[in-house]
Structures are given as structure tokens and as C-alpha cells.
Design an enzyme around this catalytic site. Structure first.
Site, PDB file in Angstrom:
ATOM      1  N   GLU A 117      -9.153 -20.173  23.402  1.00  0.00           N
ATOM      2  CA  GLU A 117     -10.570 -19.882  23.233  1.00  0.00           C
ATOM      3  C   GLU A 117     -10.843 -18.392  23.406  1.00  0.00           C
ATOM      4  O   GLU A 117     -10.202 -17.718  24.213  1.00  0.00           O
ATOM      5  CB  GLU A 117     -11.381 -20.659  24.275  1.00  0.00           C
ATOM      6  CG  GLU A 117     -11.167 -22.150  24.216  1.00  0.00           C
ATOM      7  CD  GLU A 117     -11.812 -22.858  25.398  1.00  0.00           C
ATOM      8  OE1 GLU A 117     -12.677 -22.262  26.060  1.00  0.00           O
ATOM      9  OE2 GLU A 117     -11.437 -24.011  25.661  1.00  0.00           O
ATOM     10  N   CYS A 167     -10.864 -24.310  37.895  1.00  0.00           N
ATOM     11  CA  CYS A 167     -10.591 -23.846  36.536  1.00  0.00           C
ATOM     12  C   CYS A 167     -10.171 -24.977  35.607  1.00  0.00           C
ATOM     13  O   CYS A 167      -9.185 -25.671  35.864  1.00  0.00           O
ATOM     14  CB  CYS A 167      -9.512 -22.771  36.569  1.00  0.00           C
ATOM     15  SG  CYS A 167      -9.109 -22.098  34.955  1.00  0.00           S
ATOM     16  N   SER A 189      -9.627 -11.897  41.147  1.00  0.00           N
ATOM     17  CA  SER A 189     -10.340 -13.117  41.520  1.00  0.00           C
ATOM     18  C   SER A 189     -10.235 -13.296  43.030  1.00  0.00           C
ATOM     19  O   SER A 189      -9.147 -13.534  43.554  1.00  0.00           O
ATOM     20  CB  SER A 189      -9.741 -14.322  40.795  1.00  0.00           C
ATOM     21  OG  SER A 189      -9.923 -14.203  39.403  1.00  0.00           O
ATOM     22  N   LEU A 190     -11.362 -13.202  43.706  1.00  0.00           N
ATOM     23  CA  LEU A 190     -11.385 -13.261  45.170  1.00  0.00           C
ATOM     24  C   LEU A 190     -11.823 -14.650  45.660  1.00  0.00           C
ATOM     25  O   LEU A 190     -11.054 -15.377  46.268  1.00  0.00           O
ATOM     26  CB  LEU A 190     -12.328 -12.184  45.698  1.00  0.00           C
ATOM     27  CG  LEU A 190     -12.552 -12.090  47.205  1.00  0.00           C
ATOM     28  CD1 LEU A 190     -11.244 -11.884  47.946  1.00  0.00           C
ATOM     29  CD2 LEU A 190     -13.539 -10.963  47.523  1.00  0.00           C
ATOM     30  N   HIS A 191     -13.082 -14.983  45.451  1.00  0.00           N
ATOM     31  CA  HIS A 191     -13.657 -16.312  45.683  1.00  0.00           C
ATOM     32  C   HIS A 191     -13.815 -16.728  47.143  1.00  0.00           C
ATOM     33  O   HIS A 191     -14.658 -17.563  47.443  1.00  0.00           O
ATOM     34  CB  HIS A 191     -12.907 -17.389  44.903  1.00  0.00           C
ATOM     35  CG  HIS A 191     -12.749 -17.046  43.447  1.00  0.00           C
ATOM     36  ND1 HIS A 191     -13.797 -16.557  42.685  1.00  0.00           N
ATOM     37  CD2 HIS A 191     -11.675 -17.074  42.618  1.00  0.00           C
ATOM     38  CE1 HIS A 191     -13.367 -16.323  41.451  1.00  0.00           C
ATOM     39  NE2 HIS A 191     -12.089 -16.615  41.386  1.00  0.00           N
ATOM     40  N   HIS A 196     -20.543 -23.617  37.191  1.00  0.00           N
ATOM     41  CA  HIS A 196     -21.074 -24.752  36.438  1.00  0.00           C
ATOM     42  C   HIS A 196     -20.023 -25.858  36.480  1.00  0.00           C
ATOM     43  O   HIS A 196     -18.884 -25.647  36.062  1.00  0.00           O
ATOM     44  CB  HIS A 196     -21.395 -24.337  35.009  1.00  0.00           C
ATOM     45  CG  HIS A 196     -22.439 -23.266  34.947  1.00  0.00           C
ATOM     46  ND1 HIS A 196     -23.791 -23.534  35.013  1.00  0.00           N
ATOM     47  CD2 HIS A 196     -22.341 -21.911  34.866  1.00  0.00           C
ATOM     48  CE1 HIS A 196     -24.477 -22.412  34.953  1.00  0.00           C
ATOM     49  NE2 HIS A 196     -23.617 -21.404  34.881  1.00  0.00           N
ATOM     50  N   CYS A 225     -14.190 -21.205  30.391  1.00  0.00           N
ATOM     51  CA  CYS A 225     -12.817 -21.211  29.895  1.00  0.00           C
ATOM     52  C   CYS A 225     -12.194 -22.601  29.983  1.00  0.00           C
ATOM     53  O   CYS A 225     -12.206 -23.231  31.033  1.00  0.00           O
ATOM     54  CB  CYS A 225     -11.961 -20.229  30.691  1.00  0.00           C
ATOM     55  SG  CYS A 225     -12.500 -18.535  30.539  1.00  0.00           S
TER      56      CYS A 225
END
Length: 341
Positions: A92, A119, A211-213, A287, A330
Site C-alpha cells: 500500500e 499494527c 516509533s516510541l509509543h 483507530h 497501514c
């Protein structure tokens, strides 16, 4: 035998092609001009090459562009393109318009092996590496390609798990013989594979996003298994050791989950672990995706979280949600397509 693609080759590789075919070395410069700067899609259209040169090239090579098989357009103008790959799978690409900018979000792998809990791509599992040509094709084969202002490697896959091809693709995008884009218009995002991080910092001038998060080791390990092999502490140590200067930027991506990583304790710990690193935090709304217990935080908490980080002196933005009506997150569109086949 399937012919090899010229698209995705560097100037040096094209020079070697010319040597092997007995063509003048300067033909390689002509090839890069046709491949990366002009709106053509076949070797026959390379009209400043002799007929004999085109015949020799066509015997062994193809131009190499791949058209998308599907496109969806959101109410907000975001487009999601679905591309086939040489593996018979799908990737994508998102094109996101914003005033005078057009940002393209490219994929670097088919699926992903990293298994992050939040993910959708990770739920597909790893299905293959993309070539540099397949990565750059995601830009060149969309109708907006000549208007693209920014590129982010934040699509399907982990860029540092396919670093050779990712670096080759950025070379094509930034070289004068290629797309001649400034590396300051390109951002490569990673979950923090340290050997790849070190190599990327040494070999590329593009921006870096990590990417921490969550700043807490145990929590991050549950969200991102990579934390076991390459703890955040080690990632931040390497970043601190690098002089980013005025032109290169490092940012941290932070998906905000309800009741998990949106507390004052997280603000305090982030201020501690990021102390001394000149950076930006991008807060991202989550989301929901199938088969995950995670939920997005509410808007009031998100804004409060942003304000608290800024009071700590950390530049923080909330990324606008785009394309939610067309499965812009994604992995959603390609997963649906794979399930139909």
C-alpha cells in the site's frame, strides 16, 4: 526468463549494464534521465538512444514500472494506492495532500516480521522484501508523481530490516541523476533496530523518525517485541551520540492508547529519557484494528497530554487523521485484498 528491470538501478549499475552490452558509458546518463526524470514507460520511448542500443537493452531488460491495481480516494483528498509485487502479494502507498504539499507514504516490505501489537501489517506476517525499484515505483507510478513534495517511509514494513534496498531507493530519490529531491524532504521511520540505525545515520542525510509509543521498558516490550533485542535505552544512546546539526531532524512517533500510555507518569518519564535530545514528538490517534485490545484515547486527554509534554519543553504535535474512510491505516487495504484472493 523474466527480463530484469532497469528502473531501480543506480547510475553505477546502469554504467555496468552499458559496459556489458558494449554501449558507450555516457548512455547510462541518458538512461537515468529517461528512467527518473521523464514521463515515459518503455525503452522504445528513449528516443535519443540509437535503435541498436534500444534493441540490445530490450533483449535483456524491461523499463520496470508497475501500475497500481486499485486506488481509493477519501473525502479529505487522501488516496490509497494498492500495488502488486513480484511476490504476487500487495503493498500500500498513501498520497496525502495538504495545501501546497503532497506527501507520499511508501512501504518498504511485503508484510512485516516485527509483530507490533497495534499494527495490521504485522498481523500479515513477513512475506518478502521490496527492491529499491519497487519502493521508488510507489512514487513514480502514481498520477501525482511530479508534484510530490515529501516522502515518508512509514508504510508497510520495517525499513531498517530491508536497509540495503531502502538506502538504494533514497540514493535514487536524492541524487542529481535521479529525482534530485532534498534529503530534508524524506523521513525514514523505524522501530529502532540499532545496527540499522547506526548505518542509516552514517550513510544517509534523510530525517529519522523512531516509533516510541511508551518510555517504559516493560510496557514497550508488550507493544513492540523489538524492545527485547534493542531496548529504547540503547536506541536513545546511539541518537545522543550523533550530531544532527541544524539541517537534519529526529522525531518520535507516539500512538496514544486509552489508559495505557496517556498518563502524567508517561509525560514525566518521556521528559527524563529524552532529556538532551533536540526532537519533536508526533502524537498519533489510534483507530482500532481487528483482533487487538487497544483503544484510542479521547480528544480531551490527547490535548492534555500534548500540553503537558510542551510544558516540559518538548515540541509536540498531534498528527491529523487522514483517509479513515478508505482504510488508510497501514495494512488494512492489502489485508482485505489478500483475504479475497
Amino acid at each position: 526468463m523474466e527480463k530484469e528491470a532497469l528502473f531501480g538501478k543506480t547510475l553505477e549499475e546502469l554504467q555496468q549494464v552499458c559496459v556489458e552490452l558494449g554501449l558507450p558509458k555516457f548512455t547510462a546518463n541518458q538512461l537515468t534521465d529517461w528512467l527518473y526524470k521523464k514521463p515515459v514507460s518503455s525503452i522504445d520511448e528513449m528516443t535519443n538512444l540509437s535503435k541498436k542500443a534500444r534493441e540490445l537493452l530490450s533483449e535483456k531488460y524491461t523499463f520496470g514500472l508497475i501500475d497500481p491495481t486499485r486506488v481509493q480516494e477519501s473525502r479529505d483528498g487522501t488516496k490509497k494506492y494498492l500495488f502488486p509485487t513480484i511476490h504476487g502479494k500487495y503493498i500500500e502507498t498513501a498520497m496525502i495532500p495538504d495545501k501546497d504539499r503532497k506527501t507520499v507514504c511508501v512501504s518498504s516490505q511485503v508484510g512485516c516480521k516485527m509483530g507490533c501489537l497495534f499494527c495490521m501489517t504485522g498481523k500479515q506476517g513477513f512475506q518478502g522484501q521490496l527492491t529499491a525499484g519497487e519502493i521508488v515505483n510507489q512514487i513514480r507510478s502514481i498520477p501525482e508523481w511530479e508534484e510530490v513534495s515529501n516522502i515518508v517511509y512509514m508504510g508497510m514494513g520495517e525499513p531498517f530490516d530491508n536497509l540495503d534496498e531502502v538506502l538504494k531507493s533514497t540514493q535514487i530519490l536524492t541524487s542529481e541523476w535521479g529525482f534530485a529531491m532534498s534529503p530534508r524532504r524524506i523521513t525514514v521511520s523505524s522501530i529502532g533496530i540499532v545496527p540499522g540505525l547506526v548505518r542509516f545515520l552514517n550513510e544517509s542525510d534523510c530525517h529519522l523518525a523512531i516509533s516510541l509509543h511508551t518510555p517504559f521498558h516493560d510496557e514497550r516490550q508488550k507493544l513492540m517485541p523489538v524492545e527485547i533485542a534493542y531496548p529504547l535505552e540503547e536506541v536513545l544512546r546511539e541518537i545522543r551520540n550523533w550530531d544532527f546539526g541544524r539541517q537534519r531532524r529526529v522525531s518520535f512517533e507516539y500512538i496514544v492508547f486509552h489508559g495505557l500510555n496517556d498518563t502524567p507518569a508517561h509525560v514525566k518519564e518521556m521528559a527524563r529519557v529524552l532529556d538532551g535530545i533536540k526532537c519533536r514528538i508526533n502524537l498519533i490517534r489510534f483507530h482500532p484494528i481487528p483482533d487487538t485490545p487497544l483503544k484510542g484515547t479521547d480528544e480531551a486527554t490527547l490535548q492534555e497530554f500534548k500540553d503537558a509534554l510542551e510544558r516540559k519543553g518538548i515540541t509536540t504535535t498531534i498528527r491529523a487523521s487522514r483517509g479513515q474512510d478508505i482504510y488508510a491505516a497501514c495494512g488494512l487495504l492489502s489485508t482485505k485484498t489478500l483475504m479475497k484472493n
